[in-house]
Design an enzyme around this catalytic site. Structure first.
Site, PDB file in Angstrom:
ATOM      1  N   HIS A 158       0.795  -1.225   0.000  1.00  0.00           N
ATOM      2  CA  HIS A 158       0.000   0.000   0.000  1.00  0.00           C
ATOM      3  C   HIS A 158       0.830   1.278   0.000  1.00  0.00           C
ATOM      4  O   HIS A 158       0.377   2.305   0.500  1.00  0.00           O
ATOM      5  CB  HIS A 158      -0.926   0.005   1.220  1.00  0.00           C
ATOM      6  CG  HIS A 158      -0.222  -0.358   2.497  1.00  0.00           C
ATOM      7  ND1 HIS A 158       0.590   0.522   3.184  1.00  0.00           N
ATOM      8  CD2 HIS A 158      -0.195  -1.521   3.196  1.00  0.00           C
ATOM      9  CE1 HIS A 158       1.065  -0.078   4.264  1.00  0.00           C
ATOM     10  NE2 HIS A 158       0.614  -1.330   4.296  1.00  0.00           N
ATOM     11  N   CYS A 180     -42.146  23.005   6.200  1.00  0.00           N
ATOM     12  CA  CYS A 180     -42.412  23.778   7.411  1.00  0.00           C
ATOM     13  C   CYS A 180     -41.336  23.543   8.450  1.00  0.00           C
ATOM     14  O   CYS A 180     -40.904  22.412   8.678  1.00  0.00           O
ATOM     15  CB  CYS A 180     -43.782  23.394   7.961  1.00  0.00           C
ATOM     16  SG  CYS A 180     -44.226  24.280   9.476  1.00  0.00           S
TER      17      CYS A 180
END
EC number: 2.3.2.31
Length: 529
Positions: A284, A329
Protein backbone atom coordinates in the site's frame (compact mmCIF):
# COMPACT_ATOMS: atom_id res chain seq x y z
CA UNK A 1 -1.17 -41.68 25.53
CA UNK A 2 0.55 -44.62 27.13
CA UNK A 3 3.76 -44.34 25.22
CA UNK A 4 5.67 -41.65 23.40
CA UNK A 5 8.58 -43.86 22.47
CA UNK A 6 9.38 -43.77 18.80
CA UNK A 7 7.28 -40.63 18.31
CA UNK A 8 8.88 -37.85 16.34
CA UNK A 9 7.87 -35.00 14.06
CA UNK A 10 10.31 -35.81 11.28
CA UNK A 11 9.38 -36.59 7.70
CA UNK A 12 10.08 -40.16 6.71
CA UNK A 13 9.10 -41.35 3.25
CA UNK A 14 9.67 -44.94 4.25
CA UNK A 15 7.37 -45.00 7.27
CA UNK A 16 3.90 -46.49 6.94
CA UNK A 17 0.83 -45.13 8.72
CA UNK A 18 -1.04 -47.47 11.02
CA UNK A 19 -4.79 -46.76 10.89
CA UNK A 20 -6.10 -49.74 12.87
CA UNK A 21 -8.60 -48.43 15.38
CA UNK A 22 -7.96 -51.13 17.94
CA UNK A 23 -4.17 -51.17 17.71
CA UNK A 24 -2.16 -51.67 20.86
CA UNK A 25 -1.08 -48.36 22.37
CA UNK A 26 2.56 -49.47 22.42
CA UNK A 27 2.70 -49.90 18.63
CA UNK A 28 4.45 -47.36 16.42
CA UNK A 29 2.48 -44.12 16.50
CA UNK A 30 1.76 -41.74 13.66
CA UNK A 31 3.89 -38.73 13.04
CA UNK A 32 2.52 -35.25 12.53
CA UNK A 33 4.37 -34.83 9.23
CA UNK A 34 2.44 -34.41 6.00
CA UNK A 35 4.24 -37.28 4.27
CA UNK A 36 2.61 -39.76 6.60
CA UNK A 37 -0.79 -38.17 6.00
CA UNK A 38 -0.39 -38.52 2.26
CA UNK A 39 0.45 -42.19 2.71
CA UNK A 40 -2.72 -42.48 4.77
CA UNK A 41 -4.79 -41.76 1.69
CA UNK A 42 -4.53 -38.10 0.66
CA UNK A 43 -4.16 -37.75 -3.10
CA UNK A 44 -1.55 -35.54 -4.70
CA UNK A 45 -4.13 -33.07 -5.99
CA UNK A 46 -5.81 -32.80 -2.59
CA UNK A 47 -2.49 -32.22 -0.94
CA UNK A 48 -1.55 -29.54 -3.46
CA UNK A 49 -4.82 -27.77 -2.80
CA UNK A 50 -4.36 -27.79 0.95
CA UNK A 51 -0.66 -27.20 1.30
CA UNK A 52 0.44 -25.49 -1.90
CA UNK A 53 2.75 -26.97 -4.47
CA UNK A 54 6.46 -26.50 -4.73
CA UNK A 55 9.25 -26.28 -2.27
CA UNK A 56 12.52 -24.53 -1.72
CA UNK A 57 12.75 -20.82 -1.07
CA UNK A 58 12.37 -17.62 -3.01
CA UNK A 59 14.52 -14.68 -2.01
CA UNK A 60 13.47 -11.03 -2.48
CA UNK A 61 13.37 -8.78 -4.29
CA UNK A 62 10.37 -10.07 -6.22
CA UNK A 63 8.84 -9.11 -9.56
CA UNK A 64 8.46 -5.46 -10.45
CA UNK A 65 11.76 -4.31 -8.98
CA UNK A 66 9.95 -2.33 -6.26
CA UNK A 67 11.26 -4.19 -3.28
CA UNK A 68 14.17 -3.19 -1.12
CA UNK A 69 17.08 -5.33 -2.24
CA UNK A 70 18.40 -5.36 1.32
CA UNK A 71 15.15 -6.82 2.66
CA UNK A 72 15.75 -10.55 2.29
CA UNK A 73 13.03 -13.13 2.78
CA UNK A 74 12.06 -16.70 2.01
CA UNK A 75 8.75 -18.18 0.89
CA UNK A 76 8.19 -21.46 2.72
CA UNK A 77 5.73 -24.29 2.18
CA UNK A 78 3.65 -25.79 4.98
CA UNK A 79 6.08 -28.73 5.07
CA UNK A 80 9.04 -26.40 5.59
CA UNK A 81 7.22 -24.60 8.39
CA UNK A 82 6.58 -27.95 10.03
CA UNK A 83 10.30 -28.69 9.79
CA UNK A 84 11.07 -25.36 11.49
CA UNK A 85 8.65 -26.31 14.24
CA UNK A 86 10.26 -29.74 14.57
CA UNK A 87 13.68 -28.16 14.87
CA UNK A 88 12.44 -25.84 17.62
CA UNK A 89 11.03 -28.82 19.54
CA UNK A 90 14.26 -30.76 19.04
CA UNK A 91 16.39 -27.90 20.38
CA UNK A 92 14.30 -27.67 23.54
CA UNK A 93 14.22 -31.44 23.98
CA UNK A 94 17.99 -31.64 23.91
CA UNK A 95 17.81 -29.87 27.26
CA UNK A 96 14.57 -30.93 28.97
CA UNK A 97 14.30 -34.42 27.37
CA UNK A 98 10.52 -34.82 27.40
CA UNK A 99 8.32 -36.61 24.84
CA UNK A 100 8.02 -34.48 21.71
CA UNK A 101 4.25 -34.06 22.02
CA UNK A 102 4.57 -32.81 25.60
CA UNK A 103 7.30 -30.37 24.59
CA UNK A 104 5.07 -29.08 21.78
CA UNK A 105 2.27 -28.38 24.26
CA UNK A 106 4.69 -26.62 26.63
CA UNK A 107 6.06 -24.46 23.80
CA UNK A 108 2.54 -23.59 22.65
CA UNK A 109 1.70 -22.44 26.19
CA UNK A 110 4.66 -20.04 26.07
CA UNK A 111 3.87 -18.88 22.51
CA UNK A 112 6.88 -20.79 21.19
CA UNK A 113 9.28 -18.68 23.25
CA UNK A 114 12.06 -21.16 24.06
CA UNK A 115 13.79 -18.87 26.54
CA UNK A 116 10.65 -18.32 28.62
CA UNK A 117 9.95 -22.05 28.70
CA UNK A 118 13.50 -22.87 29.80
CA UNK A 119 13.38 -20.25 32.52
CA UNK A 120 10.12 -21.59 33.95
CA UNK A 121 11.16 -25.21 33.52
CA UNK A 122 14.23 -24.82 35.71
CA UNK A 123 12.79 -22.52 38.37
CA UNK A 124 12.18 -25.58 40.58
CA UNK A 125 8.37 -25.84 40.40
CA UNK A 126 7.69 -28.39 37.67
CA UNK A 127 4.33 -29.48 39.07
CA UNK A 128 2.95 -25.94 38.79
CA UNK A 129 4.33 -25.63 35.26
CA UNK A 130 2.72 -28.86 34.03
CA UNK A 131 -0.53 -27.94 35.77
CA UNK A 132 -0.63 -24.54 34.03
CA UNK A 133 0.05 -26.24 30.69
CA UNK A 134 -2.68 -28.84 31.36
CA UNK A 135 -0.50 -31.90 30.89
CA UNK A 136 0.56 -34.75 33.16
CA UNK A 137 4.18 -34.70 34.29
CA UNK A 138 5.83 -37.40 32.10
CA UNK A 139 7.85 -38.66 35.07
CA UNK A 140 4.59 -39.68 36.81
CA UNK A 141 2.99 -41.44 33.85
CA UNK A 142 3.87 -44.99 34.81
CA UNK A 143 2.37 -44.62 38.27
CA UNK A 144 -0.82 -43.07 36.86
CA UNK A 145 -1.14 -45.86 34.31
CA UNK A 146 -0.89 -48.55 36.99
CA UNK A 147 -3.59 -46.87 39.08
CA UNK A 148 -5.99 -46.79 36.14
CA UNK A 149 -5.49 -50.26 34.66
CA UNK A 150 -8.78 -52.05 34.00
CA UNK A 151 -9.52 -55.71 33.88
CA UNK A 152 -9.30 -56.86 30.27
CA UNK A 153 -11.69 -59.75 30.90
CA UNK A 154 -14.91 -57.71 31.09
CA UNK A 155 -16.83 -55.56 28.64
CA UNK A 156 -17.11 -52.00 29.90
CA UNK A 157 -19.63 -49.25 29.08
CA UNK A 158 -18.30 -46.13 27.35
CA UNK A 159 -19.09 -43.06 29.45
CA UNK A 160 -20.11 -41.08 26.35
CA UNK A 161 -22.28 -43.45 24.26
CA UNK A 162 -22.94 -45.99 27.10
CA UNK A 163 -22.37 -48.95 24.79
CA UNK A 164 -20.41 -51.95 26.05
CA UNK A 165 -17.05 -52.71 24.40
CA UNK A 166 -14.04 -54.88 25.25
CA UNK A 167 -11.37 -53.10 27.23
CA UNK A 168 -9.05 -53.21 24.20
CA UNK A 169 -11.45 -50.85 22.38
CA UNK A 170 -10.99 -48.14 25.00
CA UNK A 171 -8.25 -45.54 25.08
CA UNK A 172 -7.55 -42.36 26.99
CA UNK A 173 -5.04 -39.84 28.22
CA UNK A 174 -2.72 -39.95 31.22
CA UNK A 175 -5.50 -38.49 33.36
CA UNK A 176 -7.03 -41.99 33.34
CA UNK A 177 -10.35 -41.18 31.61
CA UNK A 178 -11.02 -43.77 28.90
CA UNK A 179 -13.62 -43.79 26.14
CA UNK A 180 -14.36 -45.95 23.12
CA UNK A 181 -12.44 -45.39 19.89
CA UNK A 182 -15.53 -44.27 17.96
CA UNK A 183 -16.50 -41.58 20.48
CA UNK A 184 -12.90 -40.37 20.58
CA UNK A 185 -12.82 -40.05 16.79
CA UNK A 186 -16.11 -38.16 16.60
CA UNK A 187 -15.12 -35.89 19.49
CA UNK A 188 -11.77 -34.97 17.94
CA UNK A 189 -13.26 -34.46 14.46
CA UNK A 190 -15.90 -32.10 15.86
CA UNK A 191 -13.31 -30.09 17.78
CA UNK A 192 -10.99 -29.79 14.78
CA UNK A 193 -13.44 -29.24 11.91
CA UNK A 194 -16.42 -27.50 13.49
CA UNK A 195 -14.76 -25.59 16.33
CA UNK A 196 -11.35 -25.01 14.73
CA UNK A 197 -9.50 -26.18 17.83
CA UNK A 198 -6.02 -27.65 17.62
CA UNK A 199 -3.68 -27.10 20.52
CA UNK A 200 -6.42 -26.60 23.15
CA UNK A 201 -8.48 -29.80 22.79
CA UNK A 202 -8.99 -31.18 26.28
CA UNK A 203 -10.06 -34.58 27.58
CA UNK A 204 -13.80 -35.16 26.92
CA UNK A 205 -14.39 -36.09 30.57
CA UNK A 206 -16.42 -33.49 32.46
CA UNK A 207 -14.20 -31.09 34.37
CA UNK A 208 -10.93 -32.55 33.06
CA UNK A 209 -8.58 -29.96 31.52
CA UNK A 210 -5.76 -32.28 30.42
CA UNK A 211 -4.90 -31.54 26.78
CA UNK A 212 -4.99 -34.17 24.06
CA UNK A 213 -1.51 -34.78 22.68
CA UNK A 214 -0.65 -35.01 18.98
CA UNK A 215 -0.04 -38.77 19.12
CA UNK A 216 -3.58 -39.37 20.30
CA UNK A 217 -5.10 -37.16 17.62
CA UNK A 218 -3.08 -38.66 14.77
CA UNK A 219 -3.77 -42.23 15.95
CA UNK A 220 -7.52 -41.88 16.45
CA UNK A 221 -8.44 -39.71 13.45
CA UNK A 222 -8.81 -41.74 10.24
CA UNK A 223 -9.77 -38.98 7.80
CA UNK A 224 -6.59 -37.59 6.22
CA UNK A 225 -8.20 -34.20 5.57
CA UNK A 226 -9.03 -33.85 9.25
CA UNK A 227 -5.42 -34.68 10.05
CA UNK A 228 -4.20 -31.99 7.66
CA UNK A 229 -6.63 -29.52 9.21
CA UNK A 230 -5.25 -30.37 12.65
CA UNK A 231 -1.69 -29.99 11.40
CA UNK A 232 -2.57 -26.61 9.91
CA UNK A 233 -4.06 -25.45 13.22
CA UNK A 234 -0.90 -26.46 15.07
CA UNK A 235 1.47 -24.88 12.55
CA UNK A 236 -0.73 -21.77 12.45
CA UNK A 237 -0.07 -21.28 16.16
CA UNK A 238 3.65 -21.58 15.48
CA UNK A 239 3.49 -18.98 12.68
CA UNK A 240 1.25 -16.54 14.56
CA UNK A 241 3.61 -16.53 17.55
CA UNK A 242 6.73 -15.93 15.43
CA UNK A 243 7.24 -12.28 14.48
CA UNK A 244 9.50 -13.33 11.59
CA UNK A 245 6.80 -15.46 9.92
CA UNK A 246 3.61 -14.43 8.15
CA UNK A 247 1.00 -16.45 6.26
CA UNK A 248 0.28 -15.30 2.73
CA UNK A 249 -3.16 -13.61 2.89
CA UNK A 250 -4.25 -14.91 -0.54
CA UNK A 251 -7.27 -17.27 -0.41
CA UNK A 252 -6.32 -20.97 -0.42
CA UNK A 253 -2.59 -20.17 -0.27
CA UNK A 254 -0.66 -22.05 2.41
CA UNK A 255 2.75 -20.48 1.95
CA UNK A 256 4.55 -18.57 4.68
CA UNK A 257 6.99 -15.69 4.27
CA UNK A 258 10.01 -15.74 6.56
CA UNK A 259 12.01 -12.52 6.97
CA UNK A 260 15.23 -11.63 8.77
CA UNK A 261 13.55 -8.78 10.65
CA UNK A 262 9.92 -7.56 10.65
CA UNK A 263 9.20 -4.32 8.80
CA UNK A 264 6.59 -2.63 6.61
CA UNK A 265 8.11 -3.91 3.38
CA UNK A 266 6.57 -5.52 0.27
CA UNK A 267 7.02 -9.28 -0.11
CA UNK A 268 5.98 -11.56 -2.98
CA UNK A 269 4.50 -15.00 -2.39
CA UNK A 270 4.93 -17.83 -4.90
CA UNK A 271 1.21 -17.60 -5.63
CA UNK A 272 1.76 -14.11 -7.06
CA UNK A 273 0.33 -12.10 -4.15
CA UNK A 274 2.32 -9.05 -3.07
CA UNK A 275 1.59 -7.85 0.44
CA UNK A 276 2.95 -5.78 3.28
CA UNK A 277 4.78 -7.99 5.77
CA UNK A 278 3.91 -5.69 8.67
CA UNK A 279 0.11 -5.58 8.33
CA UNK A 280 -0.64 -8.36 5.83
CA UNK A 281 -2.66 -6.09 3.51
CA UNK A 282 -1.91 -5.66 -0.18
CA UNK A 283 1.20 -3.56 -0.63
CA UNK A 284 0.00 0.00 0.00
CA UNK A 285 2.81 2.45 -0.70
CA UNK A 286 2.74 5.43 -0.01
CA UNK A 287 0.34 5.22 2.95
CA UNK A 288 1.59 3.77 6.24
CA UNK A 289 -0.02 0.75 7.90
CA UNK A 290 -1.48 2.81 10.75
CA UNK A 291 -3.50 5.04 8.46
CA UNK A 292 -4.56 2.22 6.16
CA UNK A 293 -5.94 0.30 9.15
CA UNK A 294 -7.94 3.37 10.21
CA UNK A 295 -9.21 3.82 6.65
CA UNK A 296 -10.30 0.19 6.28
CA UNK A 297 -12.08 0.36 9.62
CA UNK A 298 -13.74 3.60 8.58
CA UNK A 299 -14.96 2.01 5.36
CA UNK A 300 -16.11 -1.21 7.04
CA UNK A 301 -17.92 0.01 10.13
CA UNK A 302 -21.03 2.16 10.44
CA UNK A 303 -19.17 5.42 11.04
CA UNK A 304 -20.18 6.86 7.68
CA UNK A 305 -23.78 5.82 8.20
CA UNK A 306 -23.59 7.86 11.39
CA UNK A 307 -22.13 10.75 9.41
CA UNK A 308 -25.04 10.60 6.97
CA UNK A 309 -27.52 10.61 9.83
CA UNK A 310 -25.72 13.57 11.40
CA UNK A 311 -25.65 15.44 8.09
CA UNK A 312 -29.27 14.82 7.09
CA UNK A 313 -31.16 14.59 10.37
CA UNK A 314 -31.38 16.38 13.71
CA UNK A 315 -32.08 15.30 17.27
CA UNK A 316 -35.14 16.37 19.19
CA UNK A 317 -33.82 18.93 21.71
CA UNK A 318 -35.90 17.30 24.46
CA UNK A 319 -35.72 13.48 24.06
CA UNK A 320 -32.83 13.34 21.51
CA UNK A 321 -34.67 11.02 19.11
CA UNK A 322 -33.30 11.32 15.56
CA UNK A 323 -35.70 13.22 13.26
CA UNK A 324 -35.65 13.63 9.47
CA UNK A 325 -37.48 16.59 7.97
CA UNK A 326 -40.07 15.51 5.36
CA UNK A 327 -41.74 18.84 4.56
CA UNK A 328 -41.03 22.54 4.11
CA UNK A 329 -42.41 23.78 7.41
CA UNK A 330 -39.89 24.52 10.14
CA UNK A 331 -42.44 23.78 12.88
CA UNK A 332 -41.43 20.30 14.06
CA UNK A 333 -43.41 18.00 16.37
CA UNK A 334 -41.56 15.04 17.87
CA UNK A 335 -43.34 11.75 17.12
CA UNK A 336 -42.08 10.13 20.29
CA UNK A 337 -45.26 9.35 22.23
CA UNK A 338 -43.53 10.20 25.50
CA UNK A 339 -42.19 13.53 24.24
CA UNK A 340 -44.34 15.40 21.67
CA UNK A 341 -41.99 18.39 21.91
CA UNK A 342 -42.54 21.26 19.45
CA UNK A 343 -39.41 23.03 18.20
CA UNK A 344 -37.94 24.97 15.31
CA UNK A 345 -36.02 22.93 12.69
CA UNK A 346 -33.67 25.83 11.97
CA UNK A 347 -32.54 26.82 15.46
CA UNK A 348 -33.74 23.77 17.45
CA UNK A 349 -35.25 26.12 20.04
CA UNK A 350 -38.79 25.81 21.49
CA UNK A 351 -41.46 26.69 18.94
CA UNK A 352 -43.70 28.77 21.22
CA UNK A 353 -41.48 31.92 21.33
CA UNK A 354 -41.43 32.00 17.51
CA UNK A 355 -44.96 33.38 17.46
CA UNK A 356 -46.20 33.64 13.91
CA UNK A 357 -42.81 33.07 12.29
CA UNK A 358 -43.90 29.75 10.81
CA UNK A 359 -41.43 29.75 7.94
CA UNK A 360 -38.81 32.19 9.13
CA UNK A 361 -36.60 31.78 12.21
CA UNK A 362 -35.23 35.00 13.68
CA UNK A 363 -33.19 33.38 16.47
CA UNK A 364 -29.88 32.85 14.61
CA UNK A 365 -27.71 34.53 17.23
CA UNK A 366 -28.59 32.39 20.20
CA UNK A 367 -25.56 30.40 21.36
CA UNK A 368 -27.30 27.04 21.67
CA UNK A 369 -28.95 27.29 18.28
CA UNK A 370 -25.72 28.45 16.65
CA UNK A 371 -23.78 25.55 18.21
CA UNK A 372 -26.34 23.06 16.88
CA UNK A 373 -26.13 24.52 13.39
CA UNK A 374 -22.34 24.57 13.47
CA UNK A 375 -22.25 20.91 14.48
CA UNK A 376 -24.63 20.12 11.63
CA UNK A 377 -22.42 21.91 9.12
CA UNK A 378 -19.29 20.18 10.40
CA UNK A 379 -20.95 16.79 9.99
CA UNK A 380 -21.99 17.63 6.45
CA UNK A 381 -18.53 18.90 5.55
CA UNK A 382 -16.90 15.79 7.04
CA UNK A 383 -19.26 13.55 5.07
CA UNK A 384 -18.58 15.38 1.81
CA UNK A 385 -14.84 15.20 2.40
CA UNK A 386 -14.96 11.48 3.12
CA UNK A 387 -17.08 10.80 0.03
CA UNK A 388 -14.65 12.79 -2.14
CA UNK A 389 -11.67 10.63 -1.16
CA UNK A 390 -13.64 7.39 -0.90
CA UNK A 391 -15.11 7.75 -4.40
CA UNK A 392 -11.67 8.26 -5.93
CA UNK A 393 -10.19 5.42 -3.90
CA UNK A 394 -12.96 3.07 -5.03
CA UNK A 395 -12.72 4.29 -8.63
CA UNK A 396 -9.04 3.36 -8.85
CA UNK A 397 -9.73 0.05 -7.12
CA UNK A 398 -12.40 -0.77 -9.71
CA UNK A 399 -10.16 0.39 -12.56
CA UNK A 400 -7.36 -1.79 -11.20
CA UNK A 401 -9.67 -4.83 -11.38
CA UNK A 402 -10.50 -3.99 -14.99
CA UNK A 403 -6.84 -3.43 -15.80
CA UNK A 404 -5.96 -6.90 -14.49
CA UNK A 405 -8.35 -8.24 -17.13
CA UNK A 406 -6.36 -6.30 -19.72
CA UNK A 407 -3.63 -8.94 -19.61
CA UNK A 408 -5.81 -11.36 -21.58
CA UNK A 409 -6.65 -8.69 -24.16
CA UNK A 410 -3.01 -7.63 -24.40
CA UNK A 411 -1.94 -11.21 -24.95
CA UNK A 412 -4.30 -11.40 -27.92
CA UNK A 413 -3.00 -8.09 -29.29
CA UNK A 414 0.58 -9.32 -28.93
CA UNK A 415 -0.26 -12.41 -30.96
CA UNK A 416 -1.89 -10.27 -33.64
CA UNK A 417 1.14 -7.98 -33.80
CA UNK A 418 3.46 -10.94 -34.23
CA UNK A 419 1.42 -11.86 -37.28
CA UNK A 420 2.32 -8.45 -38.73
CA UNK A 421 6.05 -9.15 -38.93
CA UNK A 422 6.91 -8.13 -35.34
CA UNK A 423 9.06 -10.37 -33.18
CA UNK A 424 8.12 -11.63 -29.71
CA UNK A 425 10.61 -9.22 -28.13
CA UNK A 426 9.21 -6.25 -30.05
CA UNK A 427 5.68 -6.76 -28.69
CA UNK A 428 6.69 -7.06 -25.03
CA UNK A 429 6.15 -3.31 -24.64
CA UNK A 430 2.41 -4.01 -24.28
CA UNK A 431 2.84 -6.29 -21.28
CA UNK A 432 5.27 -3.83 -19.72
CA UNK A 433 2.71 -1.06 -20.23
CA UNK A 434 -0.01 -3.04 -18.43
CA UNK A 435 2.42 -3.80 -15.58
CA UNK A 436 3.14 -0.08 -15.18
CA UNK A 437 -0.55 0.78 -15.48
CA UNK A 438 -1.49 -1.60 -12.65
CA UNK A 439 1.32 -0.26 -10.46
CA UNK A 440 0.15 3.31 -11.06
CA UNK A 441 -3.48 2.42 -10.30
CA UNK A 442 -2.46 0.77 -7.04
CA UNK A 443 -0.29 3.72 -6.02
CA UNK A 444 -3.01 6.25 -6.90
CA UNK A 445 -5.57 4.25 -4.94
CA UNK A 446 -3.51 4.49 -1.77
CA UNK A 447 -2.54 8.14 -2.34
CA UNK A 448 -6.16 9.02 -1.62
CA UNK A 449 -5.98 7.25 1.74
CA UNK A 450 -2.76 9.16 2.46
CA UNK A 451 -4.37 12.46 1.37
CA UNK A 452 -7.50 11.89 3.47
CA UNK A 453 -5.49 12.05 6.70
CA UNK A 454 -3.06 14.72 5.47
CA UNK A 455 -3.17 18.29 6.78
CA UNK A 456 -2.77 21.08 4.27
CA UNK A 457 0.69 22.65 3.99
CA UNK A 458 3.16 23.55 1.24
CA UNK A 459 4.35 19.96 0.92
CA UNK A 460 0.80 18.65 0.59
CA UNK A 461 0.27 21.01 -2.37
CA UNK A 462 3.34 19.53 -4.09
CA UNK A 463 2.00 16.05 -3.32
CA UNK A 464 -1.41 16.86 -4.83
CA UNK A 465 0.25 18.25 -7.97
CA UNK A 466 2.29 15.04 -8.34
CA UNK A 467 -0.85 13.00 -7.74
CA UNK A 468 -2.84 14.92 -10.36
CA UNK A 469 -0.04 14.62 -12.93
CA UNK A 470 0.29 10.87 -12.40
CA UNK A 471 -3.47 10.42 -12.48
CA UNK A 472 -3.80 12.25 -15.78
CA UNK A 473 -0.94 10.30 -17.39
CA UNK A 474 -2.38 7.00 -16.11
CA UNK A 475 -5.75 7.71 -17.70
CA UNK A 476 -4.07 8.51 -21.03
CA UNK A 477 -2.05 5.28 -20.89
CA UNK A 478 -5.20 3.30 -20.07
CA UNK A 479 -6.91 4.83 -23.09
CA UNK A 480 -4.02 3.87 -25.39
CA UNK A 481 -4.13 0.24 -24.25
CA UNK A 482 -7.87 -0.05 -24.82
CA UNK A 483 -7.64 1.10 -28.43
CA UNK A 484 -7.88 -1.27 -31.36
CA UNK A 485 -4.53 -1.64 -33.10
CA UNK A 486 -4.49 -1.74 -36.89
CA UNK A 487 -1.55 -2.31 -39.19
CA UNK A 488 -1.52 1.37 -40.18
CA UNK A 489 -1.46 2.65 -36.59
CA UNK A 490 0.90 0.00 -35.21
CA UNK A 491 4.13 1.99 -35.11
CA UNK A 492 2.38 5.16 -33.97
CA UNK A 493 0.56 3.51 -31.07
CA UNK A 494 3.70 1.64 -30.06
CA UNK A 495 5.63 4.89 -29.75
CA UNK A 496 2.82 6.56 -27.82
CA UNK A 497 2.44 3.64 -25.41
CA UNK A 498 6.17 3.41 -24.76
CA UNK A 499 6.52 7.14 -24.19
CA UNK A 500 3.52 7.27 -21.90
CA UNK A 501 4.33 4.25 -19.72
CA UNK A 502 7.88 5.55 -19.27
CA UNK A 503 6.47 8.90 -18.24
CA UNK A 504 4.02 7.22 -15.83
CA UNK A 505 6.84 5.16 -14.37
CA UNK A 506 8.92 8.28 -13.86
CA UNK A 507 6.10 10.33 -12.29
CA UNK A 508 5.13 7.48 -9.99
CA UNK A 509 8.72 7.27 -8.79
CA UNK A 510 8.80 11.04 -8.21
CA UNK A 511 5.58 10.92 -6.18
CA UNK A 512 6.77 8.05 -3.98
CA UNK A 513 10.20 9.61 -3.44
CA UNK A 514 8.58 12.86 -2.35
CA UNK A 515 6.28 11.09 0.13
CA UNK A 516 9.15 9.07 1.61
CA UNK A 517 11.30 12.19 1.82
CA UNK A 518 8.47 13.71 3.83
CA UNK A 519 8.50 10.71 6.16
CA UNK A 520 12.26 10.99 6.69
CA UNK A 521 12.19 14.76 7.29
CA UNK A 522 8.93 14.73 9.25
CA UNK A 523 7.20 17.08 6.80
CA UNK A 524 3.74 15.56 7.00
CA UNK A 525 1.07 16.54 9.51
CA UNK A 526 -2.01 14.39 9.96
CA UNK A 527 -5.67 14.85 10.78
CA UNK A 528 -6.62 12.54 13.63
CA UNK A 529 -9.90 10.86 12.70
Amino acid sequence: MDSDEGYNYEFDDEEECSEESGADEHEDELELGEVELVEAGLSGSERAGLCGEGGGSALGPGPGGEEDEDYRYEVLTAEQILQHMVECIREVNEVIQNPATITRILLSHFNWDKEKLMERYFDGNLEKLFSECHVINPSKKSRTRQMNTRSSALDMPCQICYLNYPNSYFTGLECGHKFCMQCWGEYLTTKIIEEGMGQTISCPAHGCDILVDDNTVMRLITDSKVKLKYQHLITNSFVECNRLLKWCPAPDCHHVVKVQYPDAKPVHCKCGRQFCFNCGENWHDPVKCKWLRKWIKKCDDDSETSNWIAANTKECPKCHVTIEKDGGCNHMVCRNQNCKAEFCWVCLGPWEPHGSAWYNCNRYNEDDAKAARDAQERSRAALQRYLFYCNRYMNHMQSLRFEHKLYAQVKQKMEEMQQHNMSWIEVQFLKKAVDVLCQCRSTLMYTYVFAFYLKKNNQSIIFENNQADLENATEVLSGYLERDISQDSLQDIKQKVQDKYRYCESRRRVLLLHVHEGYEKDLWEYIED
